[in-house]
Design a protein around this motif. Sequence first.
Motif, PDB file in Angstrom:
ATOM      1  N   ILE A  85       0.837  -1.201   0.000  1.00 55.78           N
ATOM      2  CA  ILE A  85       0.000   0.000   0.000  1.00 55.78           C
ATOM      3  C   ILE A  85       0.873   1.253   0.000  1.00 55.78           C
ATOM      4  N   PHE A  86       1.916   1.266   0.834  1.00 57.74           N
ATOM      5  CA  PHE A  86       2.857   2.398   0.821  1.00 57.74           C
ATOM      6  C   PHE A  86       3.436   2.597  -0.576  1.00 57.74           C
ATOM      7  N   THR A  87       3.820   1.489  -1.197  1.00 56.58           N
ATOM      8  CA  THR A  87       4.399   1.564  -2.535  1.00 56.58           C
ATOM      9  C   THR A  87       3.386   2.091  -3.546  1.00 56.58           C
ATOM     10  N   ALA A  88       2.155   1.576  -3.475  1.00 51.79           N
ATOM     11  CA  ALA A  88       1.131   1.974  -4.447  1.00 51.79           C
ATOM     12  C   ALA A  88       0.814   3.460  -4.376  1.00 51.79           C
TER      13      ALA A  88
ATOM     14  N   GLU B 231       7.351   7.491  -6.395  1.00 52.70           N
ATOM     15  CA  GLU B 231       7.296   8.509  -7.450  1.00 52.70           C
ATOM     16  C   GLU B 231       6.253   8.216  -8.520  1.00 52.70           C
ATOM     17  N   VAL B 232       6.061   6.919  -8.836  1.00 50.08           N
ATOM     18  CA  VAL B 232       5.083   6.559  -9.869  1.00 50.08           C
ATOM     19  C   VAL B 232       3.783   6.045  -9.251  1.00 50.08           C
ATOM     20  N   GLY B 233       3.570   6.312  -7.954  1.00 53.11           N
ATOM     21  CA  GLY B 233       2.375   5.841  -7.272  1.00 53.11           C
ATOM     22  C   GLY B 233       1.157   6.681  -7.566  1.00 53.11           C
ATOM     23  N   TRP B 234       0.041   6.298  -6.943  1.00 56.01           N
ATOM     24  CA  TRP B 234      -1.223   7.003  -7.171  1.00 56.01           C
ATOM     25  C   TRP B 234      -1.170   8.435  -6.625  1.00 56.01           C
ATOM     26  N   THR B 235      -0.604   8.589  -5.423  1.00 58.33           N
ATOM     27  CA  THR B 235      -0.492   9.921  -4.813  1.00 58.33           C
ATOM     28  C   THR B 235       0.944  10.106  -4.311  1.00 58.33           C
ATOM     29  N   PRO B 236       1.892  10.419  -5.191  1.00 60.10           N
ATOM     30  CA  PRO B 236       3.307  10.512  -4.797  1.00 60.10           C
ATOM     31  C   PRO B 236       3.509  11.451  -3.608  1.00 60.10           C
ATOM     32  N   ASN B 237       4.320  10.996  -2.659  1.00 58.87           N
ATOM     33  CA  ASN B 237       4.644  11.784  -1.482  1.00 58.87           C
ATOM     34  C   ASN B 237       6.069  11.424  -1.079  1.00 58.87           C
ATOM     35  N   ALA B 238       6.995  12.327  -1.330  1.00 62.81           N
ATOM     36  CA  ALA B 238       8.414  12.039  -1.119  1.00 62.81           C
ATOM     37  C   ALA B 238       8.725  11.705   0.329  1.00 62.81           C
ATOM     38  N   ASP B 239       8.023  12.360   1.271  1.00 63.13           N
ATOM     39  CA  ASP B 239       8.295  12.106   2.690  1.00 63.13           C
ATOM     40  C   ASP B 239       7.842  10.703   3.096  1.00 63.13           C
ATOM     41  N   LEU B 240       6.585  10.367   2.801  1.00 66.86           N
ATOM     42  CA  LEU B 240       6.077   9.049   3.174  1.00 66.86           C
ATOM     43  C   LEU B 240       6.750   7.935   2.382  1.00 66.86           C
TER      44      LEU B 240
END
Length: 519
Positions: free
Chosen positions: A41-44, A48-57
């Motif tokens: 889930i974290f990966t998805a 960077e290419v995930g559903w909702t990219p978040n560099a911190d998380l």
Amino acid sequence: MTTASSPASTGSKARVGVQRFGTFLSGMIMPNIPALIAWGIFTAFFIEVGWTPNADLATIVGPFIHYALPLLIAYTGGSMVYNVRGGVVGVIATMGAIAGSDLLVANFNATLPEGESPLGQVHMFIGAMILGPLAAVTMKWLDSLWDGKIRAGFEMLVNMFSAGIWGFVMAVVGFYPIAWLVNGLMQTLGNAVSWLVEMNLLPLTSIIIEPAKVFFLNNAINHGVLTPLGIAEASESGSSILFLLEANPGPGVGLLLAFTFFGLGAARASAPGAAIIQFFGGIHEVYFPYALMKPVLIVALIAGGMTGVTTNMLLGGALRAPAAPGSIIAVLLQTATGAYFAVILSVVLSAAVTFLVAAVILRASRKRDLAAMASTDDAFGAAITQTEAAKGKSSDALRNLRGGAATQADGDGGAATVTEREITNIVFACDAGMGSSAMGASVLRNKIKKAGVEGVTVTNKAIAALDASADLVITQNQLTDRARHQTPDAVHVSVDNFMNSPRYDEVVELVQNQHEKNS
């Protein structure tokens, strides 16, 4: 029912040995599937290419797979052998392997010419599956050397320091030989898979995987090879096709649909319910007996499996993390972004191909099966008799499948469940102790409740977790030898299918009679 059995053949012993090894691997992986799902889930969402990219998380993803998951597996494996003490020592040893692997990778990358792609991290899943149990079993052996010889008042001191010192020793073992061994093994296996992909030969893996599933031998392949390789690939690219090689529910549901339309008797009647449980519940074991009834049907499963793998190869189907259980729901939840069409099509096509091939096989033998059924009034038994005739010899597995009994008296093909032992604790056992055994336990629990019997517990466990508290153990026939080895004093009942077996009524009658006798 007696608990005596005829000596197992060499082939049976080998099969049981592989099953036991696969079950142990499964026992380390399955309890940690929730952690793998969380990582997926974290990966998805956040890479960077995930559903909702978040560099911190996204910074959680790397440490999660490199440290947390291997250490969880090591702890689980160690605790299976030697409780919490074994788990702790297993974690210490695996930490040494992780550090040793990182140093090897760093030293290798330092020698690369400028501009050449560096080698990525090797995640120590196989190392954890080696070191967790190894550290625990050696710690257990060491403790036995001074058991009962420690002066009163010094027990805690000795226990703490002995575990710490031995953990240190095993960490060094992990740092040098195990890290080197696992890095080399992962490199070799990774190269082999890459070669299969480049040569478009990955579908050939179905020739091994599909028969292995039917004979409960798939865990060693899936958890020992495919899952570690798939996780390593997913950590770099975000997904892996390897997670779909074994989890695809298409071949199984295709076989069950073929029995729904073209089967006979009890097999046809039970197939629709089994198909729902297999496809949506992810309990693949429910279709194994149908394949064993007519082993040539394994060809249909292989054809379907190869179709699914080929479709995913051509269209880019892949999962972010393992799908467990192998339900279509779990598969879709883990499907990589942009791969839904490929994954869904692979399931549909693999089911369709298995259905068509199995339908041809069932139709071709329909007249013979009807004739056999008319003479025996037993569709399952008729199919087994026909299979034995085609093989030209009898089979222990098929003979057990016919009677549904864990043991047989004087070769009479099965007997009623009779025992002088009072039955208060009934245990359903399967490989992981979760899916199919939980379903069977639920079915029998409801039957016992409706019969008005009190004071009898019905639970489910992994075969490896069976202990002397079990009065009666129920397993699928392919797993009964292992269950009997774990609990030789218990009454053992073997069934074809956990979903619905006439043996359940025998067990209910047994406990009901005992209850009336004692009341």
